[in-house]
Scaffold this active site. Structure first.
Site, short mmCIF file in Angstrom:
data_model
loop_
_atom_site.label_atom_id
_atom_site.label_comp_id
_atom_site.label_asym_id
_atom_site.label_seq_id
_atom_site.Cartn_x
_atom_site.Cartn_y
_atom_site.Cartn_z
N TYR A 188 4.48 -7.28 17.85
CA TYR A 188 4.71 -6.38 16.72
C TYR A 188 5.47 -5.14 17.19
CZ TYR A 188 3.78 -3.49 12.62
OH TYR A 188 3.91 -2.70 11.51
N PHE B 26 0.82 -1.21 0.00
CA PHE B 26 0.00 0.00 0.00
C PHE B 26 0.87 1.27 0.00
CE2 PHE B 26 -1.88 2.83 3.42
CZ PHE B 26 -2.54 3.66 2.52
#
Ligand code: UDP
Length: 347
Positions: free
Chosen positions: A166, A24
């Protein structure tokens, strides 16, 4: 499959490597670099990126479909880059919770490989490439000290809560980048992306805005997790991309960490209503408990907002694309893709 780019380029064109260039943010960056006249190499394993996000054929674009760990050792000694943008990463909270080992390994092992490569593949054999490491606002963890500024403490939950893996992996990436800068003088910039939105972002990995736009276009209930009182700041990718290019071209930014995003807060419930209203949809928000959305024990962040003082001072950054424009552009891109794939446009 590899396409060799033309080596002919203008006097000011740069040789640039973009990892995750079919994703993206990466694909918007590739477009901007090609517009600038650069010679661009993209490495992307298409795990979440799409080949169709970047030109099929372009004389200054080389596309390598591979994992970074496989592609980098195969690059020629003569493959030298003025700039490297490392955007390849595991994306989306949902995906990370579903595939934790792969996500942690991708984020850390690939960054180790990339930084070593950057040291040895700069414009000359003696210099490292100017390298931008994409990090995330997730590194602030569950800090409640919003707005978050770059020197703030990061606050994580226990290692038994997978959600924080993460954040930890991105924090390690930042430490690695800054250590390479200190130890080897590698010219690195760390960009901490806050919620970035725009055309080509897909909802499959949990991102809120494309999910909301799709639901509104379909006339479905808009799935708001929790009570919808959590808030975020959304910045259009077309504001973010020129800013990261400026960060990497500005010598005073080297060796530093920058927040990048918008600082206009909106609650997720408000966002659902705004999407419906901008698109003229009759869809209503529907509250879904976190346990159902992400599994048991998920901790969401109540408020995420960047302090943008540093990036404003450094490059005069100001986001300019209004959220309503982004919502409309995502909707028209979803409709165009649906029509192109033979389905009916969803509006
Ligand atoms: N969210 C939601 N519905 C969705 C996807 C996400 O309500 O379909 C919520 C999510 O729980 C979070 C916010 O929207 O509170 C932003 O989610 P996203 O994954 O886009 O970004 P992040 O959580 O990383 O800020």
């Amino acid at each position: 499959m590899t396409q060799e780019p033309s080596r002919q380029s203008g006097a000011n064109s740069r040789r640039v490597l973009v990892t995750g260039g079919a994703g993206f943010i990466g694909s918007h960056l590739v477009e901007a670099l090609l517009d600038r006249g650069d010679v661009v190499t993209v490495i992307d394993n298409l795990s979440t990126g799409r080949r169709s996000n970047i030109p099929e054929v372009h004389e200054r674009l080389r596309f390598i479909e591979a994992d970074l760990g496989d592609a980098l050792p195969g690059m020629a000694e003569s493959d030298r880059f003025e700039e490297i943008y490392h955007l390849a990463a595991a994306v989306g909270v949902k995906r990370i919770l579903e595939r934790p080992v792969e996500s942690i390994e991708t984020n850390i092992v690939d960054t180790v490989a990339l930084l070593r490569f950057a040291e040895h593949h700069g414009p000359t054999p003696e210099t490292g490439a100017r390298t931008l490491i994409a990090s995330s606002s997730e590194v602030y963890g569950k800090s409640e000290a919003a707005p978050f500024s770059e020197e703030d403490d990061c606050v994580y939950g226990p290692t038994t809560a997978g959600r924080w893996s993460y954040a930890c992996s991105k924090a390690i990436d930042e430490h690695l980048a800054l250590a390479h800068a200190d130890a080897a003088g590698l010219p690195v910039v760390v960009a901490r992306f806050f919620n970035t939105v725009g055309p080509r972002q897909v909802g499959d990995y949990g991102m809120v805005l494309p999910n909301f736009v799709r639901a509104a276009l379909m006339g479905d209930a808009i799935p708001v997790y929790g009570d919808g009182g959590q808030s975020r700041c959304f910045c259009d990718v077309r504001d973010v991309v020129p800013a990261i290019m400026r960060l990497l071209s500005t010598p005073s930014c080297v060796g530093r960490v920058f927040n990048i995003g918008s600082d206009h807060l909106i609650s997720i419930l408000e966002l659902a209503r705004r999407v419906a209203s901008v698109l003229g949809s009759t869809s209503e928000p529907k509250l879904i408990p976190y346990d159902k959305a992400y599994g048991p024990g998920f901790e969401d962040l109540r408020l995420r907002r960047p302090d943008l003082t540093r990036i404003r001072d450094a490059i005069g950054f100001e986001a300019s694309i209004p959220l309503d424009v982004t919502i409309r552009d995502i909707a028209s891109q979803i409709n165009t893709s649906a029509a192109a794939s033979g389905g009916n446009a969803v509006q």
